[in-house]
Scaffold this active site. Sequence first.
Site, PDB file in Angstrom:
ATOM      1  CB  CYS A  19      -0.904  -0.221   1.257  1.00  0.00           C
ATOM      2  SG  CYS A  19      -1.776   1.618   1.591  1.00  0.00           S
ATOM      3  CB  CYS A  27      -4.836   6.378  -3.130  1.00  0.00           C
ATOM      4  SG  CYS A  27      -3.557   5.322  -3.444  1.00  0.00           S
ATOM      5  CB  THR A  39      -3.798   3.949   5.106  1.00  0.00           C
ATOM      6  OG1 THR A  39      -4.371   2.777   5.502  1.00  0.00           O
ATOM      7  CG2 THR A  39      -2.817   3.373   4.100  1.00  0.00           C
ATOM      8  CD  GLU A  88      -2.312   0.111   7.462  1.00  0.00           C
ATOM      9  OE1 GLU A  88      -1.788  -0.785   8.043  1.00  0.00           O
ATOM     10  OE2 GLU A  88      -2.630   0.171   6.212  1.00  0.00           O
ATOM     11  CG  HIS A 142     -10.121   4.783  -0.467  1.00  0.00           C
ATOM     12  ND1 HIS A 142      -8.796   5.341  -0.871  1.00  0.00           N
ATOM     13  CD2 HIS A 142      -9.460   3.772   0.425  1.00  0.00           C
ATOM     14  CE1 HIS A 142      -7.897   4.748  -0.545  1.00  0.00           C
ATOM     15  NE2 HIS A 142      -8.229   3.729   0.496  1.00  0.00           N
ATOM     16  CE1 TYR A 193      -8.744   0.635  -0.955  1.00  0.00           C
ATOM     17  CE2 TYR A 193      -9.195  -1.602  -0.322  1.00  0.00           C
ATOM     18  CZ  TYR A 193      -8.618  -0.296   0.135  1.00  0.00           C
ATOM     19  OH  TYR A 193      -8.363  -0.115   1.366  1.00  0.00           O
ATOM     20  CB  CYS A 205      -3.927   0.106  -4.969  1.00  0.00           C
ATOM     21  SG  CYS A 205      -4.940  -0.512  -3.840  1.00  0.00           S
ATOM     22  CD  GLU A 210      -5.500  -1.286   2.765  1.00  0.00           C
ATOM     23  OE1 GLU A 210      -4.730  -1.443   1.725  1.00  0.00           O
ATOM     24  OE2 GLU A 210      -5.266  -0.134   3.754  1.00  0.00           O
TER      25      GLU A 210
HETATM   26 FE1  SF4 Z   1      -3.316   2.204  -0.176  1.00  0.00          FE
HETATM   27 FE2  SF4 Z   1      -4.572   1.163  -2.033  1.00  0.00          FE
HETATM   28 FE3  SF4 Z   1      -6.012   3.011  -0.291  1.00  0.00          FE
HETATM   29 FE4  SF4 Z   1      -3.961   3.389  -2.120  1.00  0.00          FE
HETATM   30  S1  SF4 Z   1      -5.813   3.049  -2.510  1.00  0.00           S
HETATM   31  S2  SF4 Z   1      -3.846   3.846   0.236  1.00  0.00           S
HETATM   32  S3  SF4 Z   1      -2.767   1.803  -2.136  1.00  0.00           S
HETATM   33  S4  SF4 Z   1      -5.325   0.720   0.050  1.00  0.00           S
HETATM   34 FE    FE Z   2      -6.496   1.452   2.126  1.00  0.00          FE
END
Ligand code: SF4
Ligand code: FE
Length: 483
Positions: free
Chosen positions: A100, A104, A191, A257, A292, A296, A299, A447
Amino acid sequence: MALMTGEQYIESIRSIPMEVYLFGQRIEHPADHPILRPALNSVRMTYDLAQLPEYQDLMTVISPDTGERINRFTHIHRSTDDLRNKVKMQRLLGQKTGACFQRCVGMDAFNAVYSTTYEVDQQAGTCYHENFKAFMLDCQTRDLTVDGAMTDPKGDRSKPPHAQADPDLFLRVVERRADGVVVCGAKAHQTGILNSHEVIVMPTQAMGPEDKDYAISFAVPLDTPGLFLIIGRQSCDTRKLEEGTLDVGNQEFGGVEALAVFDHVFVPNSRIFLNGETSFAGMLVERFAGYHRQSYGGCKVGVGDVLIGAAAVIADYNGTAKAAHIRDKLIEMTHLNETLYCCGIACSSEGMPTPSGNYMIDLLLANVCKQNVTRFPYEIVRLAEDIAGGLMVTAPSEADFRHPKLGPVIDKYLQGVDGVPTEHRLRILRLIENLSLGAAAVGYRTESLHGAGSPQAQRIMIARQGNLAHKKALAKALAHIKE
Ligand code: SF4
Ligand code: FE
């Protein structure tokens, strides 16, 4: 200076006097701590790649506000192209870090707060949008990393914020002053807050009129007095303290985290983006969560690419690569991973402008995206473990492998196909372990379930956005039912 180099970023974080705790101790230099450094390296990648000409179009944009080239992580999406490029950038970073990369949440908070403050101001005559824009332009110009803090501890889930036995279980305003507010509370599972210059705080759920003190959004820098971080424990984290690098699996990158505690933190008026307008709390939550959930689809797909690659490599090393069932398992993993990517791209392509002019993803498709992410990575991990074999969790440590008597024995008995050093086989197994069960699994497996909201949160949104009435009307029309 609109773009920092990776090294400048590290120095800028190192120079922030944050209050950070790990294993019951205050950490004076988090940027140089072996358990914490890999997570900082992951964010650094968002700066390093932005410097490379081949990634310039994906990692950077010309800001319509400043006319300067800025990092995409500080950008306000102005088109469906922007939304798609965001997902592609996230996939790339997942591939490069296998972890991660944290930045983001700030980008998603930026876009949610941007459009919501505009609409609050229209209705309530406030000046939150101007406050936010000034903050945003500063972040763009200085190329800052920003954390987006939404999740409150929430205490008794059956009760709203104001009815909790301990009023701090949701972050709230405890004092109103002429020049700002004082807040108390905490944000959980933060995070990347450790590797951020600033944090944007947002309410955690829709709120009623009695929750006025809880409907608060603002930004503060990480060295604000009263703000401190308790770092979360991760599986296998102390392996990073050991000599050698083999057992860590992914030695360079990770995620982090923290439980972020706000103990009487003062927020000046100019940094407030919502203050008591309870009817807009739900809108802010829905938009941030939607962005968000789109994230996902980028990422996790990038990290999935690494895991699929690792599974294919261990199949080569084990001598099983040509077996039909192994090939089929790799196809299945790819199918699942690309399905997630389809969702990320689809909710971006169907994006629409908000009244403020920035672009929102299609909320239904973004929630479907994240719902799939709560499932498919588990199956991808299961298949990777299947292909890897049990050695992934029974292999001796690096210390044994380097031992004068044990090393040659391990080398002899744990070798796979001829010509591949045993160490390579152990290294790829440790990477799979890291992604499936170790520190990186926080950012990939668990996650995938809870990040950006647990599965039920998406199901509520799918129910709300699914337009069942329309579907019923379609069925009745074809069945010639006239009521
Ligand atoms: Fe982490 Fe994915 Fe959230 Fe970006 S989108 S902060 S890489 S979990
Ligand atoms: Fe996340």
